[in-house]
Design a protein around this motif. Structure first.
Motif, PDB file in Angstrom:
ATOM      1  N   UNK A  19       0.902  -1.298  -0.067  1.00  0.00           N
ATOM      2  CA  UNK A  19       0.098   0.037  -0.187  1.00  0.00           C
ATOM      3  C   UNK A  19       0.818   1.269   0.081  1.00  0.00           C
ATOM      4  N   UNK A  20       1.834   1.164   0.665  1.00  0.00           N
ATOM      5  CA  UNK A  20       2.895   2.548   0.771  1.00  0.00           C
ATOM      6  C   UNK A  20       3.375   2.681  -0.867  1.00  0.00           C
ATOM      7  N   UNK A  21       3.679   1.375  -1.590  1.00  0.00           N
ATOM      8  CA  UNK A  21       4.190   1.740  -2.965  1.00  0.00           C
ATOM      9  C   UNK A  21       3.008   2.207  -3.935  1.00  0.00           C
ATOM     10  N   UNK A  22       1.677   1.868  -3.653  1.00  0.00           N
ATOM     11  CA  UNK A  22       0.633   2.536  -4.255  1.00  0.00           C
ATOM     12  C   UNK A  22       0.629   3.901  -3.936  1.00  0.00           C
ATOM     13  N   UNK A  23       0.750   4.462  -2.833  1.00  0.00           N
ATOM     14  CA  UNK A  23       0.534   5.826  -2.309  1.00  0.00           C
ATOM     15  C   UNK A  23       1.626   6.488  -2.983  1.00  0.00           C
ATOM     16  N   UNK A  24       2.995   6.068  -2.932  1.00  0.00           N
ATOM     17  CA  UNK A  24       4.043   6.776  -3.459  1.00  0.00           C
ATOM     18  C   UNK A  24       4.114   6.601  -5.002  1.00  0.00           C
ATOM     19  N   UNK A  28      -1.182  11.881  -7.534  1.00  0.00           N
ATOM     20  CA  UNK A  28      -1.637  12.690  -6.510  1.00  0.00           C
ATOM     21  C   UNK A  28      -1.522  11.705  -5.098  1.00  0.00           C
ATOM     22  N   UNK A  29      -0.877  12.306  -4.366  1.00  0.00           N
ATOM     23  CA  UNK A  29      -0.470  11.499  -2.899  1.00  0.00           C
ATOM     24  C   UNK A  29      -1.753  11.725  -2.111  1.00  0.00           C
ATOM     25  N   UNK A  30      -2.449  12.831  -2.194  1.00  0.00           N
ATOM     26  CA  UNK A  30      -3.737  12.932  -1.223  1.00  0.00           C
ATOM     27  C   UNK A  30      -4.700  12.125  -1.638  1.00  0.00           C
ATOM     28  N   UNK A  31      -4.892  11.937  -2.985  1.00  0.00           N
ATOM     29  CA  UNK A  31      -6.073  11.074  -3.210  1.00  0.00           C
ATOM     30  C   UNK A  31      -5.496   9.531  -2.816  1.00  0.00           C
ATOM     31  N   UNK A  32      -4.489   9.209  -3.225  1.00  0.00           N
ATOM     32  CA  UNK A  32      -3.818   7.892  -2.860  1.00  0.00           C
ATOM     33  C   UNK A  32      -4.198   7.496  -1.218  1.00  0.00           C
ATOM     34  N   UNK A  77       2.040  11.693   4.682  1.00  0.00           N
ATOM     35  CA  UNK A  77       1.568  12.455   3.406  1.00  0.00           C
ATOM     36  C   UNK A  77       2.459  13.559   3.277  1.00  0.00           C
ATOM     37  N   UNK A  78       2.881  14.399   3.939  1.00  0.00           N
ATOM     38  CA  UNK A  78       3.776  15.396   3.768  1.00  0.00           C
ATOM     39  C   UNK A  78       5.147  14.916   3.658  1.00  0.00           C
ATOM     40  N   UNK A  79       5.384  13.737   4.037  1.00  0.00           N
ATOM     41  CA  UNK A  79       6.954  13.315   3.873  1.00  0.00           C
ATOM     42  C   UNK A  79       6.918  12.562   2.329  1.00  0.00           C
ATOM     43  N   UNK A  80       5.892  12.243   1.787  1.00  0.00           N
ATOM     44  CA  UNK A  80       5.903  11.690   0.426  1.00  0.00           C
ATOM     45  C   UNK A  80       6.170  12.811  -0.734  1.00  0.00           C
ATOM     46  N   UNK A  81       5.988  14.125  -0.044  1.00  0.00           N
ATOM     47  CA  UNK A  81       6.038  15.213  -0.930  1.00  0.00           C
ATOM     48  C   UNK A  81       7.416  15.921  -1.041  1.00  0.00           C
ATOM     49  N   UNK A  82       8.365  15.406  -0.125  1.00  0.00           N
ATOM     50  CA  UNK A  82       9.734  15.751   0.143  1.00  0.00           C
ATOM     51  C   UNK A  82      10.855  14.809  -0.798  1.00  0.00           C
ATOM     52  N   UNK A  83      11.079  15.239  -1.840  1.00  0.00           N
ATOM     53  CA  UNK A  83      12.083  14.888  -2.677  1.00  0.00           C
ATOM     54  C   UNK A  83      12.145  13.253  -2.573  1.00  0.00           C
ATOM     55  N   UNK A  84      13.403  12.564  -2.284  1.00  0.00           N
ATOM     56  CA  UNK A  84      13.546  11.201  -2.706  1.00  0.00           C
ATOM     57  C   UNK A  84      13.132  10.654  -1.242  1.00  0.00           C
ATOM     58  N   UNK A  85      12.268   9.863  -1.205  1.00  0.00           N
ATOM     59  CA  UNK A  85      11.797   9.137   0.038  1.00  0.00           C
ATOM     60  C   UNK A  85      12.731   8.089   0.732  1.00  0.00           C
TER      61      UNK A  85
END
Length: 281
Positions: A19-24, A28-32, A77-85
């Protein structure tokens, strides 16, 4: 930890990576994220008819768990927006088992053997080392590092609260079913207040993440919740965090990410910790 619990938690770790891979992987990270969290409802609601209600003594843990899971999801959610996770998020996954182990030993009176402590530290070290694999750029980003450390604190906190709550509740599945439903409702309210377009897009663009990601997440958390009642919370938390290894494999095999020597070394360190954990006691 019995073999059955051990392999059940490994299954949960794999589902957690899915599920993390699907979100990442989505644009649209918020939608995921909304799809995953709200996607708990199709399983959690019917489950109420088949599992006992949690003991009222667990309600404080339930309320605290709802708040902590929501905080975790917001920071994730915010972390997924910051560069290379892959440079930053492993900090959160690696710090969490260390924090849980320290609290368990110092304040909860949990008795861990020397090999179990070494196993937890080795797993955490392996996961943390992944953040160094592609250089220190992510670590120089103060905001990203702070976000990762805060996320790790949320992970450690909800792990302890969930574990203790499930034990007091007398039903791990009943406890998490109610937690999942309340968390989903809270997330709907949050999305409606901040990004209502996400809720409108979910039935159209988010079907796969809703059904697949939501189911994977709910089953993963339910397994871990049950495991908390069967083994020390610190050991379950450490083993669950090898989901980062499954995530790396998914990234390499399905998402075209490059497998470097550093990633291989980090993976081997983590797996060594898993082997030590399995061999303990």
């Amino acid at each position: 930890m019995t073999p059955f619990v051990f392999f059940a938690v490994l299954t949960a770790a794999f589902l957690h990576a899915v599920w993390n891979a699907l979100v990442k992987g989505g644009e649209d990270k918020r939608l995921n994220m909304a799809g995953v969290v709200i996607g708990h409802l199709p399983i959690a609601v019917p489950m109420l008819a088949f599992v006992p209600a949690p003991d009222p003594a667990s309600y404080p843990y339930l309320l605290a768990g709802i708040a902590l899971h929501f905080g975790y999801q917001c920071f994730l959610l915010e972390s997924y927006k910051i560069g290379d996770l892959t440079q930053v998020y492993p900090i959160a996954r690696g710090v969490a088992p260390l924090l849980v182990a320290i609290v368990s030993l110092m304040f909860l009176g949990v008795d861990l053997s020397g090999m179990e402590i070494v196993a937890v530290v080795t797993i955490a070290a392996g996961i943390l080392s992944i953040s160094l694999v592609r250089g220190a750029d992510g670590l120089r980003n103060g905001r990203a590092t702070a976000m990762a450390l805060t996320t790790g604190c949320f992970i450690a906190s909800y792990s302890l609260v969930d574990g203790l709550g499930a034990r007091v509740a007398g039903t791990a599945l009943g406890f998490y079913a109610w937690l999942g439903i309340a968390n989903a409702i809270l997330f709907v309210v949050f999305m409606a207040a901040t990004t209502p377009q996400v809720l409108r897009d979910l039935p159209i663009k988010g079907k796969r993440i809703f059904f697949v990601g939501g189911a994977a997440s709910f089953v993963a958390f339910s397994i871990v919740m049950w495991a908390f009642t069967q083994a020390p919370i610190a050991l379950v938390t450490a083993l669950r965090e090898i989901s980062i290894i499954f995530a790396l494999l998914i990234g390499v095999l399905l998402m075209g990410e490059r497998l470097s020597l550093g990633k291989v070394v980090s993976t081997m360190i983590t797996l060594l910790g898993v082997a030590l954990l399995r061999a303990s006691r």
